[in-house]
Scaffold this motif. Structure first.
Motif, PDB file in Angstrom:
ATOM      1  N   ASP A   1      53.400  37.701  49.746  1.00  0.00           N
ATOM      2  CA  ASP A   1      54.445  36.727  49.405  1.00  0.00           C
ATOM      3  C   ASP A   1      54.102  35.897  48.166  1.00  0.00           C
ATOM      4  O   ASP A   1      54.834  34.976  47.814  1.00  0.00           O
ATOM      5  CB  ASP A   1      54.660  35.744  50.572  1.00  0.00           C
ATOM      6  CG  ASP A   1      55.103  36.462  51.841  1.00  0.00           C
ATOM      7  OD1 ASP A   1      54.751  35.997  52.943  1.00  0.00           O
ATOM      8  OD2 ASP A   1      55.789  37.486  51.696  1.00  0.00           O
ATOM      9  N   SER A   2      52.973  36.197  47.534  1.00  0.00           N
ATOM     10  CA  SER A   2      52.574  35.343  46.413  1.00  0.00           C
ATOM     11  C   SER A   2      52.945  35.969  45.081  1.00  0.00           C
ATOM     12  O   SER A   2      52.631  37.120  44.817  1.00  0.00           O
ATOM     13  CB  SER A   2      51.072  35.089  46.460  1.00  0.00           C
ATOM     14  OG  SER A   2      50.674  34.396  45.310  1.00  0.00           O
ATOM     15  N   ALA A   3      53.599  35.181  44.225  1.00  0.00           N
ATOM     16  CA  ALA A   3      54.063  35.695  42.935  1.00  0.00           C
ATOM     17  C   ALA A   3      52.917  35.988  41.980  1.00  0.00           C
ATOM     18  O   ALA A   3      53.016  36.817  41.099  1.00  0.00           O
ATOM     19  CB  ALA A   3      55.005  34.675  42.311  1.00  0.00           C
ATOM     20  N   HIS A   4      51.784  35.312  42.155  1.00  0.00           N
ATOM     21  CA  HIS A   4      50.779  35.325  41.089  1.00  0.00           C
ATOM     22  C   HIS A   4      49.622  36.282  41.331  1.00  0.00           C
ATOM     23  O   HIS A   4      48.810  36.510  40.455  1.00  0.00           O
ATOM     24  CB  HIS A   4      50.195  33.913  40.911  1.00  0.00           C
ATOM     25  CG  HIS A   4      51.230  32.884  40.570  1.00  0.00           C
ATOM     26  ND1 HIS A   4      51.830  32.820  39.337  1.00  0.00           N
ATOM     27  CD2 HIS A   4      51.791  31.900  41.304  1.00  0.00           C
ATOM     28  CE1 HIS A   4      52.713  31.823  39.334  1.00  0.00           C
ATOM     29  NE2 HIS A   4      52.708  31.243  40.499  1.00  0.00           N
ATOM     30  N   THR A   5      49.548  36.814  42.580  1.00  0.00           N
ATOM     31  CA  THR A   5      48.331  37.528  42.963  1.00  0.00           C
ATOM     32  C   THR A   5      47.981  38.728  42.093  1.00  0.00           C
ATOM     33  O   THR A   5      46.837  38.888  41.696  1.00  0.00           O
ATOM     34  CB  THR A   5      48.403  37.984  44.430  1.00  0.00           C
ATOM     35  OG1 THR A   5      48.536  36.831  45.241  1.00  0.00           O
ATOM     36  CG2 THR A   5      47.146  38.713  44.846  1.00  0.00           C
ATOM     37  N   SER A   6      48.963  39.589  41.751  1.00  0.00           N
ATOM     38  CA  SER A   6      48.555  40.866  41.133  1.00  0.00           C
ATOM     39  C   SER A   6      47.934  40.678  39.755  1.00  0.00           C
ATOM     40  O   SER A   6      46.892  41.254  39.464  1.00  0.00           O
ATOM     41  CB  SER A   6      49.717  41.848  41.075  1.00  0.00           C
ATOM     42  OG  SER A   6      50.697  41.337  40.204  1.00  0.00           O
ATOM     43  N   ASN A   7      48.534  39.820  38.892  1.00  0.00           N
ATOM     44  CA  ASN A   7      47.917  39.575  37.583  1.00  0.00           C
ATOM     45  C   ASN A   7      46.555  38.926  37.752  1.00  0.00           C
ATOM     46  O   ASN A   7      45.590  39.265  37.066  1.00  0.00           O
ATOM     47  CB  ASN A   7      48.809  38.649  36.729  1.00  0.00           C
ATOM     48  CG  ASN A   7      49.768  39.452  35.890  1.00  0.00           C
ATOM     49  OD1 ASN A   7      49.576  40.657  35.701  1.00  0.00           O
ATOM     50  ND2 ASN A   7      50.788  38.792  35.379  1.00  0.00           N
ATOM     51  N   ALA A   8      46.508  37.974  38.667  1.00  0.00           N
ATOM     52  CA  ALA A   8      45.267  37.232  38.877  1.00  0.00           C
ATOM     53  C   ALA A   8      44.131  38.178  39.245  1.00  0.00           C
ATOM     54  O   ALA A   8      42.996  38.011  38.811  1.00  0.00           O
ATOM     55  CB  ALA A   8      45.458  36.177  39.952  1.00  0.00           C
ATOM     56  N   MET A   9      44.440  39.201  40.047  1.00  0.00           N
ATOM     57  CA  MET A   9      43.394  40.156  40.443  1.00  0.00           C
ATOM     58  C   MET A   9      43.050  41.078  39.280  1.00  0.00           C
ATOM     59  O   MET A   9      41.889  41.364  39.021  1.00  0.00           O
ATOM     60  CB  MET A   9      43.850  40.993  41.646  1.00  0.00           C
ATOM     61  CG  MET A   9      44.138  40.185  42.906  1.00  0.00           C
ATOM     62  SD  MET A   9      42.686  39.371  43.631  1.00  0.00           S
ATOM     63  CE  MET A   9      42.108  40.649  44.722  1.00  0.00           C
ATOM     64  N   LYS A  10      44.073  41.523  38.543  1.00  0.00           N
ATOM     65  CA  LYS A  10      43.844  42.444  37.411  1.00  0.00           C
ATOM     66  C   LYS A  10      42.951  41.785  36.367  1.00  0.00           C
ATOM     67  O   LYS A  10      42.066  42.415  35.787  1.00  0.00           O
ATOM     68  CB  LYS A  10      45.192  42.831  36.796  1.00  0.00           C
ATOM     69  CG  LYS A  10      45.083  43.685  35.528  1.00  0.00           C
ATOM     70  CD  LYS A  10      46.451  44.154  35.047  1.00  0.00           C
ATOM     71  CE  LYS A  10      46.756  43.538  33.690  1.00  0.00           C
ATOM     72  NZ  LYS A  10      48.021  43.993  33.121  1.00  0.00           N
ATOM     73  N   TRP A  11      43.164  40.507  36.120  1.00  0.00           N
ATOM     74  CA  TRP A  11      42.403  39.815  35.096  1.00  0.00           C
ATOM     75  C   TRP A  11      41.135  39.162  35.636  1.00  0.00           C
ATOM     76  O   TRP A  11      40.480  38.393  34.960  1.00  0.00           O
ATOM     77  CB  TRP A  11      43.274  38.728  34.443  1.00  0.00           C
ATOM     78  CG  TRP A  11      44.366  39.279  33.589  1.00  0.00           C
ATOM     79  CD1 TRP A  11      44.351  40.439  32.861  1.00  0.00           C
ATOM     80  CD2 TRP A  11      45.647  38.687  33.363  1.00  0.00           C
ATOM     81  NE1 TRP A  11      45.536  40.599  32.192  1.00  0.00           N
ATOM     82  CE2 TRP A  11      46.360  39.550  32.471  1.00  0.00           C
ATOM     83  CE3 TRP A  11      46.276  37.523  33.794  1.00  0.00           C
ATOM     84  CZ2 TRP A  11      47.650  39.261  32.033  1.00  0.00           C
ATOM     85  CZ3 TRP A  11      47.566  37.243  33.355  1.00  0.00           C
ATOM     86  CH2 TRP A  11      48.236  38.111  32.484  1.00  0.00           C
TER      87      TRP A  11
ATOM     88  N   ILE B   1      40.736  36.744  37.458  1.00  0.00           N
ATOM     89  CA  ILE B   1      40.756  35.281  37.581  1.00  0.00           C
ATOM     90  C   ILE B   1      40.505  34.973  39.040  1.00  0.00           C
ATOM     91  O   ILE B   1      39.724  34.122  39.415  1.00  0.00           O
ATOM     92  CB  ILE B   1      42.131  34.710  37.151  1.00  0.00           C
ATOM     93  CG1 ILE B   1      42.332  34.912  35.649  1.00  0.00           C
ATOM     94  CG2 ILE B   1      42.205  33.228  37.490  1.00  0.00           C
ATOM     95  CD1 ILE B   1      43.694  34.495  35.151  1.00  0.00           C
ATOM     96  N   LYS B   2      41.174  35.764  39.883  1.00  0.00           N
ATOM     97  CA  LYS B   2      41.020  35.663  41.326  1.00  0.00           C
ATOM     98  C   LYS B   2      40.243  36.894  41.755  1.00  0.00           C
ATOM     99  O   LYS B   2      40.518  37.996  41.304  1.00  0.00           O
ATOM    100  CB  LYS B   2      42.426  35.694  41.937  1.00  0.00           C
ATOM    101  CG  LYS B   2      42.534  35.373  43.395  1.00  0.00           C
ATOM    102  CD  LYS B   2      44.028  35.311  43.734  1.00  0.00           C
ATOM    103  CE  LYS B   2      44.280  35.368  45.210  1.00  0.00           C
ATOM    104  NZ  LYS B   2      43.547  34.352  45.949  1.00  0.00           N
ATOM    105  N   ARG B   3      39.228  36.658  42.618  1.00  0.00           N
ATOM    106  CA  ARG B   3      38.372  37.794  42.967  1.00  0.00           C
ATOM    107  C   ARG B   3      38.654  38.349  44.369  1.00  0.00           C
ATOM    108  O   ARG B   3      38.268  39.458  44.682  1.00  0.00           O
ATOM    109  CB  ARG B   3      36.888  37.380  42.866  1.00  0.00           C
ATOM    110  CG  ARG B   3      36.462  36.864  41.488  1.00  0.00           C
ATOM    111  CD  ARG B   3      36.734  37.829  40.346  1.00  0.00           C
ATOM    112  NE  ARG B   3      36.132  39.122  40.507  1.00  0.00           N
ATOM    113  CZ  ARG B   3      35.163  39.612  39.714  1.00  0.00           C
ATOM    114  NH1 ARG B   3      34.688  38.889  38.730  1.00  0.00           N
ATOM    115  NH2 ARG B   3      34.685  40.819  39.914  1.00  0.00           N
ATOM    116  N   GLU B   4      39.235  37.533  45.257  1.00  0.00           N
ATOM    117  CA  GLU B   4      39.498  38.013  46.621  1.00  0.00           C
ATOM    118  C   GLU B   4      40.904  37.599  47.026  1.00  0.00           C
ATOM    119  O   GLU B   4      41.440  36.636  46.504  1.00  0.00           O
ATOM    120  CB  GLU B   4      38.517  37.357  47.616  1.00  0.00           C
ATOM    121  CG  GLU B   4      37.060  37.427  47.245  1.00  0.00           C
ATOM    122  CD  GLU B   4      36.459  38.776  47.541  1.00  0.00           C
ATOM    123  OE1 GLU B   4      37.219  39.687  47.902  1.00  0.00           O
ATOM    124  OE2 GLU B   4      35.232  38.923  47.397  1.00  0.00           O
TER     125      GLU B   4
END
Lengths: 95, 251, 311
Positions: C203-213, C215-218
């Motif tokens: 349900d989170s809008a930001h997760t996929s870019n954050a993981m690709k880059w 920025i977010k690791r888990e």
């Protein structure tokens, strides 16, 4: 919207006597004394330093990443700068 | 020569530090900018640490398993013997800086002398405290200058703070009977003798800050006798609330 | 060429090479970081309020000093993170304006009130506990200044959780009034703590870019599960019960199953309708306005003397 903005100062801390200064981040301040005190408050609460340098961010001069090739690569092939380039007989001491 | 009451002497110095610390702690998340929030809370922490040392010493002199917390949280308004300047409200940032500047300057001169006390504990605590106070006075005096010689608005606020708090300054140098006996035993400090030097330091900073001594030189006193301004009661009811509300609980 | 830049940029990310302030970066990456780091900073700063609320009433000298130090650390963390955000080309004034106008968010947990001293214990234990779980993985985030700030923050953070657990353990082992206070606080803060990990990743809008880059690791759900598994055991040790009738140890997966979060409450609070949202911002605005004359004076004085006051 507030008009009074403090300046940004970069902070360098020497972790112990004789060590190199390290960049820790920045603080906001209006003058040199405030910058030093704020840096001390923010970066040395757990006794992480023996000396502090503060510099206005605008006074920092930085190399640019796009210049990295000409700035840093030419050093790459000058391997005679490293002691391991030279073969020295084991009989020679203190070299 | 009657021997002075060491317990009372140490307790009073502890009260000064405790009440000052409590006032400073009220600035949390309210300072003019974040860096100053950290600065004020650092000074508050120094003063609580100092208060704790003095109160622990006083508690050990009292005996009966008394603790520093017992002294801090279970005495009533008339039993606190801090000087009145310490309990004055924070007001605005100028009020706080003037209060701190007056106290820091006094503390510096006081502690330098207390280091020479015949009492080893008092001497040891002072040696640690003087390093902190040297920093505190740097902080408060520079702010008095910035605000006094800043804008017309800041200048007016500083001058008003000086006019309002001046009447609590003479008490800093008073010596009651116990103080005199402690001094004679070479345990305590002659506070009266500190005044000339205090005046010089205050005047030097006032000059740089472009502010003036007040016109009205009225003075008040009473702290060491438990005769406080109305502010102390409110400070204590807030500070002591949990211990009073749950007397059997350990925290 | 932009696509060459994009390719080298992604290569760096994939090779775990840090991105530094002057490096080329996609605009979306820059904006994502400004949003994420500044919201983290805002959370630290707003977080000073619920805890600062109990400083003057802390019930012992030691508890008071520890709490002041904790709140001070939060101010410090806010500053490290504002400092990191400023390297991306935005000023602190702009960041403050974004917070005060509601353009930028902060962690929803701080919109709940601290009603009793037990709340201070629970915040240290659960809220800092959740933050630690989140933050450990951020130490390896791709943006250099953010990663360095997080390493520093994580070092300082573990004392916060221990402070909270110590407070709540003492109460759980104390008088019956203290035990009640402790359980009541846990009942009120448990679910909001779980909400700290954010929505389900789906349900989170930001997760996929954050993981690709990187920025977010888990993922949010992974971290939330980690937190539940650790914390339930800690509650058991001191005899407090988690307010979740669906809580159940699954011996096969070796994880705790837990009930569904009230997502309506989550979105209400995020969108500004939590119990303390307006008050938190109002306090921030007031402190800022009241501090204006002080900042002005400091700058005016510095301008009068060429270099300000002699250091």
């Amino acid at each position: 919207m507030s008009k009074a903005t403090l300046q940004v100062w970069e902070v360098f801390i020497q972790p112990k006597t004789g060590a190199h200064f390290q960049h820790m981040g920045s603080v906001h301040a209006a003058d040199k004394e405030m910058a030093l005190q704020n840096a001390r408050e923010l970066y040395t609460r757990r006794q992480e330093g023996t000396c502090i340098w503060v510099v206005r961010s605008e006074n920092i001069v930085s190399s640019k990443p796009e210049d990295n090739d000409s700035f840093f690569d030419p050093a790459d092939d000058k391997i005679y700068r490293y002691p391991t380039f030279f073969k020295v007989s084991k009989k020679v001491k203190d070299l | 020569m009657a021997s002075g009451n060491l317990f009372q002497y140490v307790l009073s110095i502890g009260d000064d530090a405790l009440i000052t610390a409590q006032r400073l702690s009220e600035w949390a998340y309210r300072a003019p900018f974040l860096e100053e929030d950290i600065a004020l809370s650092n000074i508050s922490l120094d003063m609580f640490g100092r208060a704790n040392l003095f109160l622990e010493y006083a508690a050990s002199l009292k005996g009966n398993d008394t603790t520093a917390d017992d002294l801090a949280f279970k005495r009533n308004e008339r039993e606190f013997t801090n000087k009145l300047l310490c309990e004055q409200p924070n007001g605005n940032f100028a009020d706080t800086m003037i209060r701190q500047f007056f106290l820091d300057t006094f503390n510096k001169l006081f502690l330098i002398k207390l280091i020479d006390s015949n009492d080893d504990q008092l001497s040891a605590i002072s040696q640690k405290a003087i390093k902190e106070t040297n920093y505190h006075i740097r902080h408060s005096s520079k702010w008095v200058i910035r605000l006094g010689n800043g804008t017309a608005e800041s200048h007016a606020k500083v001058q008003l703070a000086i006019d309002n708090l001046w009447m609590f300054t003479e008490e800093l140098f008073e010596m009651n009977e116990n103080d005199i006996q402690m001094k004679q035993q070479k345990v305590g400090v002659d506070c009266t003798a500190l005044k000339p030097q205090w005046d010089i330091i205050i005047n030097d900073i006032f000059l740089e800050a472009r502010v003036k001594m007040p016109q009205d030189l009225y003075m008040t006193t009473g702290g060491r006798h438990g005769l406080h301004t109305e502010h102390l009661g409110h400070l204590l009811s807030d500070m002591q609330y949990l211990q009073r509300a749950y007397p059997d609980a350990k925290w | 060429m932009s696509s060459n830049n994009e390719t080298s940029f992604q290569k760096k990310i994939d090779a775990e090479i840090k991105i530094e302030p002057k490096d080329w970066m996609p605009d979306k990456y820059r904006r994502h970081l400004i949003r994420q780091i500044s919201q983290h900073a805002h959370s630290e700063v707003i977080g000073m309020q619920p805890e600062g609320n109990w400083i003057t009433r802390a019930p012992s000298l030691r508890a008071k000093m520890v709490l002041i130090a904790k709140v001070q650390d939060e101010a410090g963390h806010g500053l490290y993170l504002y400092s990191a955000t400023e390297t991306l080309g935005i000023t602190r004034s702009e960041l403050i304006e974004q917070l005060q106008t509601g353009k930028a968010k902060y962690s929803s947990i701080f919109n709940y009130p601290t009603l009793s001293w037990a709340d201070i214990g629970v915040i240290g234990w659960l809220v800092d506990g959740a933050a630690i779980v989140n933050q450990q993985s951020l130490r390896k985030t791709s943006y250099g200044p953010y990663s360095r700030a997080m390493i520093r923050i994580c070092k300082e953070e573990s004392f916060h959780q221990r402070q909270g657990y110590e407070i709540i353990s003492k109460m759980a082992n104390g008088t019956s009034e203290q035990q009640e206070m402790a359980q009541d606080a846990l009942n009120r803060w448990w679910w909001p703590s779980l909400m700290m990990f954010g929505p389900h990743d789906s349900d989170s809008a930001h997760t996929s870019n954050a993981m690709k880059w990187k920025i977010k690791r888990e993922s949010n759900d992974y971290l939330r599960q980690l937190f539940v598994d650790r914390t339930v055991k800690q509650a058991d040790l001191i005899g407090l019960s988690i307010p979740d009738s669906d809580l159940n140890w699954n011996a096969k997966t070796k994880h705790y199953e837990f009930g569904e979060i009230n997502w309506d409450e989550f979105w209400e609070v995020i969108n500004g309708n939590g119990f303390c949202n307006k008050e938190r911002i109002k306090n921030h605005i007031n402190a800022h306005i009241e501090g204006e004359w002080v900042r002005e004076a400091a700058i005016a004085c510095a301008n009068k003397n060429k270099d300000g006051i002699k250091a």
